[in-house]
Design a protein around this motif. Structure first.
Motif, PDB file in Angstrom:
ATOM      1  N   LEU A 263      72.407  22.118-112.085  1.00  0.00           N
ATOM      2  CA  LEU A 263      73.279  22.479-110.821  1.00  0.00           C
ATOM      3  C   LEU A 263      73.613  20.670-109.643  1.00  0.00           C
ATOM      4  N   LEU A 264      75.073  20.794-110.191  1.00  0.00           N
ATOM      5  CA  LEU A 264      75.535  19.315-109.067  1.00  0.00           C
ATOM      6  C   LEU A 264      75.764  20.323-108.110  1.00  0.00           C
ATOM      7  N   ARG A 265      75.512  19.678-106.881  1.00  0.00           N
ATOM      8  CA  ARG A 265      75.182  20.639-105.724  1.00  0.00           C
ATOM      9  C   ARG A 265      75.827  19.526-104.314  1.00  0.00           C
ATOM     10  N   LEU A 266      77.020  20.209-103.665  1.00  0.00           N
ATOM     11  CA  LEU A 266      78.305  19.348-102.814  1.00  0.00           C
ATOM     12  C   LEU A 266      77.378  20.001-101.609  1.00  0.00           C
ATOM     13  N   SER A 267      77.775  19.202-100.475  1.00  0.00           N
ATOM     14  CA  SER A 267      77.450  19.286 -98.938  1.00  0.00           C
ATOM     15  C   SER A 267      78.244  19.229 -98.305  1.00  0.00           C
ATOM     16  N   ALA A 268      79.076  19.721 -97.177  1.00  0.00           N
ATOM     17  CA  ALA A 268      80.600  18.931 -96.400  1.00  0.00           C
ATOM     18  C   ALA A 268      79.810  19.004 -95.089  1.00  0.00           C
ATOM     19  N   GLN A 269      80.240  17.421 -94.383  1.00  0.00           N
ATOM     20  CA  GLN A 269      80.063  17.376 -92.770  1.00  0.00           C
ATOM     21  C   GLN A 269      80.837  16.627 -92.253  1.00  0.00           C
ATOM     22  N   VAL A 270      80.995  16.661 -90.819  1.00  0.00           N
ATOM     23  CA  VAL A 270      82.604  15.956 -90.224  1.00  0.00           C
ATOM     24  C   VAL A 270      82.756  14.458 -90.933  1.00  0.00           C
ATOM     25  N   TYR A 271      81.896  13.842 -91.517  1.00  0.00           N
ATOM     26  CA  TYR A 271      82.341  12.901 -91.743  1.00  0.00           C
ATOM     27  C   TYR A 271      83.288  12.561 -92.946  1.00  0.00           C
ATOM     28  N   ASN A 272      82.617  13.984 -94.020  1.00  0.00           N
ATOM     29  CA  ASN A 272      83.400  13.848 -95.181  1.00  0.00           C
ATOM     30  C   ASN A 272      84.782  14.049 -95.520  1.00  0.00           C
ATOM     31  N   ARG A 273      85.742  13.675 -96.397  1.00  0.00           N
ATOM     32  CA  ARG A 273      87.404  14.013 -96.035  1.00  0.00           C
ATOM     33  C   ARG A 273      87.836  15.209 -97.857  1.00  0.00           C
ATOM     34  N   PRO A 274      88.216  15.504 -97.361  1.00  0.00           N
ATOM     35  CA  PRO A 274      89.013  16.264 -99.195  1.00  0.00           C
ATOM     36  C   PRO A 274      89.241  15.533 -99.695  1.00  0.00           C
ATOM     37  N   GLU A 275      89.929  14.043 -99.782  1.00  0.00           N
ATOM     38  CA  GLU A 275      90.290  13.296-100.895  1.00  0.00           C
ATOM     39  C   GLU A 275      88.900  12.727-101.614  1.00  0.00           C
ATOM     40  N   GLU A 276      87.535  12.922-101.194  1.00  0.00           N
ATOM     41  CA  GLU A 276      86.120  12.535-101.751  1.00  0.00           C
ATOM     42  C   GLU A 276      86.260  13.224-102.734  1.00  0.00           C
ATOM     43  N   TYR A 277      86.149  14.723-102.607  1.00  0.00           N
ATOM     44  CA  TYR A 277      85.990  15.553-103.612  1.00  0.00           C
ATOM     45  C   TYR A 277      87.046  15.810-104.609  1.00  0.00           C
ATOM     46  N   ASP A 278      88.185  15.347-104.359  1.00  0.00           N
ATOM     47  CA  ASP A 278      89.386  15.157-105.366  1.00  0.00           C
ATOM     48  C   ASP A 278      89.550  13.924-106.306  1.00  0.00           C
ATOM     49  N   LEU A 279      88.807  13.342-105.724  1.00  0.00           N
ATOM     50  CA  LEU A 279      88.513  12.248-106.642  1.00  0.00           C
ATOM     51  C   LEU A 279      86.753  12.194-107.448  1.00  0.00           C
ATOM     52  N   LEU A 280      86.179  12.030-106.616  1.00  0.00           N
ATOM     53  CA  LEU A 280      84.798  13.147-107.642  1.00  0.00           C
ATOM     54  C   LEU A 280      85.432  14.437-108.939  1.00  0.00           C
ATOM     55  N   ALA A 281      86.423  15.064-108.283  1.00  0.00           N
ATOM     56  CA  ALA A 281      86.826  16.219-109.579  1.00  0.00           C
ATOM     57  C   ALA A 281      87.425  15.130-110.230  1.00  0.00           C
ATOM     58  N   GLU A 282      88.244  14.641-110.226  1.00  0.00           N
ATOM     59  CA  GLU A 282      89.230  13.396-111.081  1.00  0.00           C
ATOM     60  C   GLU A 282      88.071  12.424-112.280  1.00  0.00           C
ATOM     61  N   ARG A 283      86.841  11.756-111.583  1.00  0.00           N
ATOM     62  CA  ARG A 283      86.638  11.130-112.070  1.00  0.00           C
ATOM     63  C   ARG A 283      84.841  11.953-112.860  1.00  0.00           C
ATOM     64  N   LEU A 284      84.608  12.732-112.204  1.00  0.00           N
ATOM     65  CA  LEU A 284      83.645  13.769-112.887  1.00  0.00           C
ATOM     66  C   LEU A 284      83.630  13.445-114.424  1.00  0.00           C
ATOM     67  N   PRO A 285      85.199  14.684-114.748  1.00  0.00           N
ATOM     68  CA  PRO A 285      84.541  15.188-116.009  1.00  0.00           C
ATOM     69  C   PRO A 285      84.224  14.185-117.299  1.00  0.00           C
TER      70      PRO A 285
END
Length: 393
Positions: A363-385
């Motif tokens: 299980l890959l667990r993601l957290s979110a805090q106020v210093y995070n940005r949507p593009e960080e998750y977008d980039l992870l989604a693009e590069r992870l597969p």
């Protein structure tokens, strides 16, 4: 369709995180606002300017002040609470105080944090007691979860139930108030591991009614690391046996637990500054932002791994700022494999995430805090597969 929330203006500047890394794992060690770092450093400077004066008269009063501040925030009785380094330490403290014997057992769920389960099994080996695990599948309703835990209790044998309020590996929210009530019907004490709750979720410890409740403030409460609060029900306070016997031992709980000689007390004394920073930014604003952002992150990463919305576990309640994404079969199915994959993601993608092995699946667990940005998750989604495909070879 889940749209990402608007960033909280200026929030990223409150932290000193490396801008070259996507830090999507606030849940593991937190991240300290700069203002709280400075508050703690001022306390360290004071301590080093005159150590004798710092540790002498007045230290316990200052600890009491911090404890009252934190306990009030959590709806806990300040006089029935103690500051401790972390949840793991509190679990060992409770286990030592239980006086287990060969005919006793401690019941855990299969969501229990690894170090907590390890502490339970270690204490059981020492005392001749047994540790038993009840499986709680993902996706159960609150009523189904309570029924499953209730059915696993064995009156006269189960001496302690250890249950998560918000599980670390699965980000599952447990109906702890109802579970505590069910165990109480059979006179079975309950220890609630609420490591991730303070700051992330609204909580009233007094309403939960657990015999023992512990939560870390150094994760979502923005306190310095090494700050947690253990609340103990009145019936157990005189039975608490500190892990370290020191000068306040004769004072009993909680002072006997809190005073441990020349340890560094600055995290506890600076902890109220963390809650001040959180409230200044806006407690509800932070919570709403984090839940919305991690929901977005779970969706985009899940879609990148060809997972349907039904395949993405939901925590079972509002406000949770952590979500998990199941990894393809055969990846991270054991603890060493999960650790290796997490490190690989950090090194190759400059992204910090949590990876856990649970129920034979990664299980890959993601957290979110106020210093995070949507593009960080977008980039992870693009590069992870492609990274996962190469990692399996």
């Amino acid at each position: 369709m889940i749209d990402p929330p608007r960033p909280v203006p200026g929030a990223r500047l409150l932290f000193s995180l490396d801008p070259s890394v996507s830090y999507l794992n606030h849940g593991s060690f937190g991240a300290l606002p700069i203002s709280v770092q400075r508050a703690q450093q001022r306390l360290r400077d004071e301590m080093e300017a005159n150590p004798l004066r710092f540790y002498g008269t007045g230290l316990m009063d200052r600890i009491l002040h911090s404890r009252r501040h934190l306990a009030t925030f959590l709806g806990a009785d300040p006089d029935g609470s103690a500051l401790v380094p972390n949840t793991t330490a509190a679990v060992s403290l409770v286990l030592q105080s239980m006086r287990l014997g060969p005919d006793d057992e401690v019941l855990l769920s299969d969501h229990a944090y690894g170090a907590v389960a390890m502490a339970v099994r270690h204490r059981c080996r020492q005392t001749g007691a047994s540790a038993r695990t009840v499986a709680v599948p993902l996706g159960l309703s609150a009523a189904q979860t309570v029924a499953r835990v209730r059915a696993a209790l064995r009156p006269g044998r189960t001496r302690l139930l250890v249950i998560d309020q918000l599980a670390s590996a699965t980000a599952s929210l447990f109906p702890v108030r109802e579970i505590v009530a069910a165990a109480g019907e059979q006179d079975i004490p309950v220890l609630v591991d609420a490591a991730h709750v303070p700051g992330m979720l609204p909580v009233d410890v007094s309403v939960i009614g657990a015999d023992f409740w512990v939560g870390n403030l150094h994760k979502w409460g923005w306190a310095p690391r090494g700050t947690a609060l253990l609340h103990v029900a009145p019936a157990w306070r005189r039975r608490i046996e500190p892990l370290v016997v020191s000068w306040e031992h004769e004072q009993g709980f909680p002072r006997a637990v809190e005073f441990q000689g020349t340890i560094d007390y600055t995290p506890w004394l600076a902890a109220p500054a963390g809650l001040f920073a959180l409230r200044t930014l806006g407690l509800e604003l932070v919570r709403e932002h984090n839940e919305a952002l991690v929901s977005y992150g779970q969706r985009v990463v899940g879609e990148a791994l060809n997972l349907a919305p039904a395949d993405l576990p939901h925590p079972g309640g509002p406000g949770v700022a952590m979500r998990v994404v199941p990894l393809p079969g055969g990846l991270a199915s054991t603890f060493p494999e999960a650790q290796a994959l997490r490190q690989h993601i950090a090194e190759k993608l400059a992204a910090e995430v949590a990876v856990n092995a649970w129920g034979g699946r990664g299980l890959l667990r993601l957290s979110a805090q106020v210093y995070n940005r949507p593009e960080e998750y977008d980039l992870l989604a693009e590069r992870l597969p492609p990274l996962l495909a190469a990692f399996r070879k």
